[in-house]
Design an enzyme around this catalytic site. Structure first.
Site, PDB file in Angstrom:
ATOM      1  CE  LYS A  52      37.939  51.981  37.895  1.00  9.00           C
ATOM      2  NZ  LYS A  52      36.645  51.334  37.592  1.00  9.00           N
ATOM      3  CG  HIS A 180      31.495  55.495  37.539  1.00 11.27           C
ATOM      4  ND1 HIS A 180      31.659  55.983  36.252  1.00 11.27           N
ATOM      5  CD2 HIS A 180      32.725  55.527  38.113  1.00 11.27           C
ATOM      6  CE1 HIS A 180      32.932  56.271  36.058  1.00 11.27           C
ATOM      7  NE2 HIS A 180      33.603  56.000  37.169  1.00 11.27           N
ATOM      8  CD  GLU A 255      33.753  56.109  44.154  1.00  9.87           C
ATOM      9  OE1 GLU A 255      33.680  55.416  43.118  1.00  9.87           O
ATOM     10  OE2 GLU A 255      33.240  55.768  45.224  1.00  9.87           O
TER      11      GLU A 255
END
Length: 383
Positions: A52, A180, A255
């Site tokens: 993204k 996250h 990530e």
């Protein structure tokens, strides 16, 4: 720390003359360096690039050559990767709220891992992909992140065991936890807190008969700004030390998005209009909020703008984009030398959450790009 990719004046002028503006210039070498810094610092971790942040084919292909994995959020991203020859077992479907078409595509492509943070998501995955390996996303509060993702995603740690049990009861395979800390996190402390929180959940889950074997520490790794000198090598060393202490025998994933692509792209734009409004200077550029500068809105980012002009006197100017929308204002009250029509402006470190969210609003096309390593030998040094 090595210097980040930033074009010089001669390169900006010659590239603009050869390819026109606006123009994005992507450095494969910078992408590789950023990836290797995180991979080496996290030592043996699997690096899943967050597509993204920037789905540019050059970036994706460069990372695929490096052996990277990919964090996808939709069927569109999965299909795009598949067209580039990337198999489903190299992807994690990391959107905690998935669409039916996304789950069907994941099943078709053989995507093996999924994240979730709610009971309703468990039922969806159990119906679409029985036996899927799933990671429960834990909420970690970090008020210092540029973009706090935990307001929308993540389950309270106190509810973790309950959701893991429901997932197992519905036939899914709870493989681990993920978190996250938030985008552009400049302090390592939230990672260390999250690791400790997840360690306690791992222990609680083991007592309940779970075999959790993966910890995904997400992204959030920062890039340099005028006010902040990023050192991801130092940050990952501290994270790795904590992981070695709390998770010595666990498979570690990360990530990163911005930390890999953010400094890998420069934008060249130019002044196409100037005027004074209420006694204040305005400059209009051939790129704006609906294009590469979309990160002003969607990423809360303030971009560096290099004019290559030296001036004893500066003005406080407003910079606006080319569209017929009054929202299309990039920045106000920016101190800058006096500029003229056709003056070029370099915007470094604009690889993350920029072209990814650009549109063709008002009929302006998406900004074209070139690969720096393919064109740099054509740059003639200024004598």
């Amino acid at each position: 720390m090595a210097e980040i990719f930033k074009l010089g004046r001669e390169a900006v002028e010659q590239l603009a003359a050869a390819y026109g503006t606006p123009l994005l210039v992507v450095s494969q070498e910078q992408i590789r360096e950023n990836y290797r810094t995180l991979r080496d610092g996290l030592r043996d971790a699997k690096i899943y690039y967050a597509v993204k942040a920037n789905p540019d084919n050059t970036i994706i292909n460069t990372l695929a050559e490096e052996g990277a994995f990919f964090d996808v959020a939709s069927d569109g991203e999965m299909l795009m990767l598949a067209k580039l020859g990337i198999s489903g077992d190299k992807m994690v479907y990391a959107n905690p709220v998935k669409t039916l078409s996304g789950l069907n595509t994941a099943s078709d492509l053989g995507v093996g891992h999924f994240t979730f943070d709610s009971e309703t998501e468990i039922a969806k995955m159990a119906r679409s992909i029985p036996g899927a390996r799933v990671l429960l996303r834990i909420r970690i509060d970090d008020t210092h992140a540029l973009v706090d993702l935990n307001k929308k995603f993540g389950v309270d740690p106190k509810q973790a065991l309950r959701l893991l049990q429901i997932a197992r009861n519905q036939g899914l395979n709870p493989a681990g936890l993920c978190f996250h800390v938030g985008s552009q996190t400049t302090d390592v402390a939230p990672y260390l807190v999250a690791i400790k929180v997840c360690s306690a959940i791992f222990s609680e889950a083991a007592e309940a008969g779970f075999d959790l074997r993966i910890l995904d520490i997400g992204g959030g790794f920062p890039i340099p700004t005028k006010e902040y000198v990023a050192d991801n090598a130092a940050m990952t060393r501290e994270i790795r030390k904590a992981l070695d202490s709390y998770f010595p025998n666990t498979e570690i994933w990360a990530e990163p998005g911005r930390g890999i692509c953010g400094t890998g792209t420069n934008l060249i734009t130019k002044v196409i209009g100037k005027t004074e409004r209420d006694g204040k200077q305005w400059y209009f550029l051939d790129e704006g909020l609906y294009g590469t500068f979309s990160g002003v809105i969607f990423d809360h980012w303030e971009y560096e703008m290099e004019t290559f002009k030296q001036a004893e006197e500066t003005v406080l100017a407003t910079f606006a984009g080319p569209s017929c929308d009054s929202l299309d204002v990039i920045i106000r009250e920016k101190e800058t030398p006096q500029l003229e029509i056709d003056d070029l402006i370099l915007v470094p470190a604009c690889g993350a959450y920029t072209s990814a969210s650009a549109t063709t609003f008002n009929g302006f096309p998406l900004t074209k790009s070139v690969i720096w390593e393919a064109v740099r030998d054509k740059i003639t040094p200024i004598k």
